[in-house]
Design a protein around this motif. Structure first.
Motif, short mmCIF file in Angstrom:
data_model
loop_
_atom_site.label_atom_id
_atom_site.label_comp_id
_atom_site.label_asym_id
_atom_site.label_seq_id
_atom_site.Cartn_x
_atom_site.Cartn_y
_atom_site.Cartn_z
N THR A 15 0.71 -1.24 0.02
CA THR A 15 -0.02 0.06 -0.03
C THR A 15 0.72 1.34 -0.06
O THR A 15 0.22 2.49 -0.29
CB THR A 15 -0.93 0.07 1.37
N GLU A 16 2.24 1.23 0.02
CA GLU A 16 3.03 2.34 0.15
C GLU A 16 3.75 2.39 -0.91
O GLU A 16 3.92 3.61 -1.48
CB GLU A 16 4.13 2.03 1.15
N TRP A 17 4.27 1.34 -1.46
CA TRP A 17 4.90 1.46 -2.86
C TRP A 17 4.00 1.21 -4.10
O TRP A 17 3.47 0.14 -4.30
CB TRP A 17 6.17 0.46 -3.06
N HIS A 18 3.90 2.30 -5.13
CA HIS A 18 3.43 2.03 -6.17
C HIS A 18 4.25 2.27 -7.44
O HIS A 18 5.17 2.23 -7.22
CB HIS A 18 2.22 3.48 -6.26
N LEU A 19 3.44 1.88 -8.47
CA LEU A 19 4.34 1.94 -9.95
C LEU A 19 5.08 3.08 -10.00
O LEU A 19 6.42 3.06 -10.21
CB LEU A 19 3.42 1.75 -10.96
N GLU A 20 4.77 4.40 -9.69
CA GLU A 20 5.55 5.57 -9.81
C GLU A 20 6.71 5.33 -8.79
O GLU A 20 7.64 6.13 -9.06
CB GLU A 20 4.65 6.85 -9.52
N ASP A 21 6.29 4.92 -7.46
CA ASP A 21 7.58 4.82 -6.74
C ASP A 21 8.68 4.03 -7.17
O ASP A 21 9.92 4.30 -7.10
CB ASP A 21 6.92 4.25 -5.36
N ILE A 27 14.95 5.39 -11.73
CA ILE A 27 15.73 6.49 -12.29
C ILE A 27 16.52 7.24 -11.52
O ILE A 27 17.59 7.78 -11.64
CB ILE A 27 14.49 7.72 -12.73
N ALA A 28 16.16 7.32 -10.23
CA ALA A 28 17.15 7.96 -9.03
C ALA A 28 18.46 7.03 -9.10
O ALA A 28 19.47 7.65 -8.97
CB ALA A 28 16.42 8.08 -7.70
N ASN A 29 18.31 5.90 -8.96
CA ASN A 29 19.37 5.00 -8.94
C ASN A 29 20.36 5.41 -10.28
O ASN A 29 21.64 5.18 -10.04
CB ASN A 29 19.19 3.44 -8.89
N GLN A 154 0.73 8.69 -17.73
CA GLN A 154 1.70 8.08 -16.70
C GLN A 154 3.02 8.77 -17.19
O GLN A 154 3.79 9.21 -15.84
CB GLN A 154 1.57 6.37 -16.53
N TRP A 155 3.52 8.64 -18.17
CA TRP A 155 4.97 9.18 -18.49
C TRP A 155 5.10 10.66 -18.13
O TRP A 155 5.90 11.11 -17.48
CB TRP A 155 5.21 8.99 -19.96
N GLU A 156 4.04 11.30 -18.25
CA GLU A 156 3.86 12.73 -17.88
C GLU A 156 4.11 12.86 -16.45
O GLU A 156 4.68 13.79 -15.94
CB GLU A 156 2.78 13.33 -18.51
N ASP A 157 3.18 12.07 -15.80
CA ASP A 157 3.20 12.03 -14.04
C ASP A 157 4.90 11.72 -13.60
O ASP A 157 5.33 12.18 -12.84
CB ASP A 157 2.29 11.29 -13.66
N ILE A 158 5.36 10.88 -14.17
CA ILE A 158 6.72 10.28 -13.90
C ILE A 158 7.90 11.56 -14.18
O ILE A 158 8.65 11.89 -13.28
CB ILE A 158 7.16 8.99 -14.56
N GLN A 159 7.64 12.28 -15.17
CA GLN A 159 8.57 13.22 -15.58
C GLN A 159 8.50 14.23 -14.48
O GLN A 159 9.53 14.96 -13.94
CB GLN A 159 8.33 13.98 -16.83
#
Length: 295
Positions: A15-21, A27-29, A154-159
């Protein structure tokens, strides 16, 4: 082919980690690896194929990075993440989404190995687990994750999770007091209420006047650990910004203090109450409104 079990219950933090997380972590890595000059990041999105690819060129990850708590990134101060558990959690989350039919496909190429995360029932643990199946492939000289089934929305949200990827991010709308090192204030309207850490989105606060990009420590889920420390840091940052750009911040900061409605100045800390520039501005505003003899 080999099989490696991640000893993480697939439902753990579901419930804490979602696809965007998970994608944010990958990407952060890749950004961290590029900062350490270990690799060069390549990021691509295909609208037609609804495919997102995240690649770190020139590296191969050792299998031990799948161990919880294991990482070459820990204690490197410039890294976005410090706990080294994000990759395992990201793969677990992606496997969960693919297993639920919410992703159309997931491919991981680790140089000369293909990694395939799957949700499987394991008789050893008598439980569902995340398993990584590996097989030998032609060397790619990179670590690459390909995720199928990512819509353009989703890609826009990820950006928007990364300042450097957000098309609305404008350096002309950034205020950065020189003595503050990394920390900066984001004055653009679209960033009001957003808190980033080292360029990566962390949390929204609807009662923030501005947006902020900070250098702060997060917990293992990239969440704020202590909002008291956050508020204190924002107040010190605003006080410093007002000293170097009074015309830009004086009216806003005084309004924030007198109304008490914004997160930045609620429960005022030492940084504001002891700052002479702020005190003079509030005093002047009070006298303009009520007269010099008012108490």
């Amino acid at each position: 082919m080999a099989r490696h079990v991640l000893t993480i219950d697939p439902s753990y933090q579901a419930t804490e980690w979602h696809l965007e997380d998970a994608i944010r972590e990958l990407i952060a890595n890749a950004i961290d690896s590029e900062k350490r000059q270990e690799s060069k990041m390549s990021l691509g999105y295909s609208v037609r194929n609804k495919t997102l690819s995240i690649e770190s060129l020139g590296i191969k990850l050792p299998l031990k990075v799948l161990l919880m708590g294991q990482s070459t990134a820990r204690d490197v101060e410039d890294n976005i993440g410090l706990f080294g558990e994000g990759l395992a959690m990201a793969l677990k989350t992606l496997a969960l989404y693919e297993g639920n039919g919410k992703l159309e496909g997931l491919t991981i190429e680790n140089d000369d190995e293909k990694w395939t995360p799957k949700l499987e029932f394991d008789t050893t643990w008598d439980s569902w687990v995340t398993a990584i199946h590996t097989r030998v492939i032609k060397p790619r000289n990179s670590f690459k994750v390909i995720i199928n089934g990512i819509s353009f929305e989703q890609w826009e949200d990820i950006q928007r999770l990364f300042l450097d990827l957000d098309p609305e991010f404008n350096l002309d709308e950034v205020v950065k007091p020189a003595q503050w090192g990394y920390d900066r204030i984001l004055t653009g309207e679209s960033f009001a209420g957003s808190v980033y850490v080292k360029g990566v989105f962390v949390k929204s606060y609807p009662d923030l006047r501005y947006g902020y990009d900070l250098d702060m420590k997060l917990n293992r889920d990239r969440k704020m650990v202590d909002e008291w420390d956050l508020r204190n840091q924002l107040q010190r940052l605003l006080a410093s910004a007002m000293e170097i750009a009074p015309d830009k911040f004086k009216r806003d900061l005084v309004d924030m203090i007198t109304s008490g409605e914004n997160f930045e100045v609620s429960r005022a800390h030492w940084a504001l109450t002891q700052n002479s520039t702020v005190a003079e501005a509030v005093t002047s505003s009070f006298e303009d409104k009520h007269g010099e003899d008012a108490i």
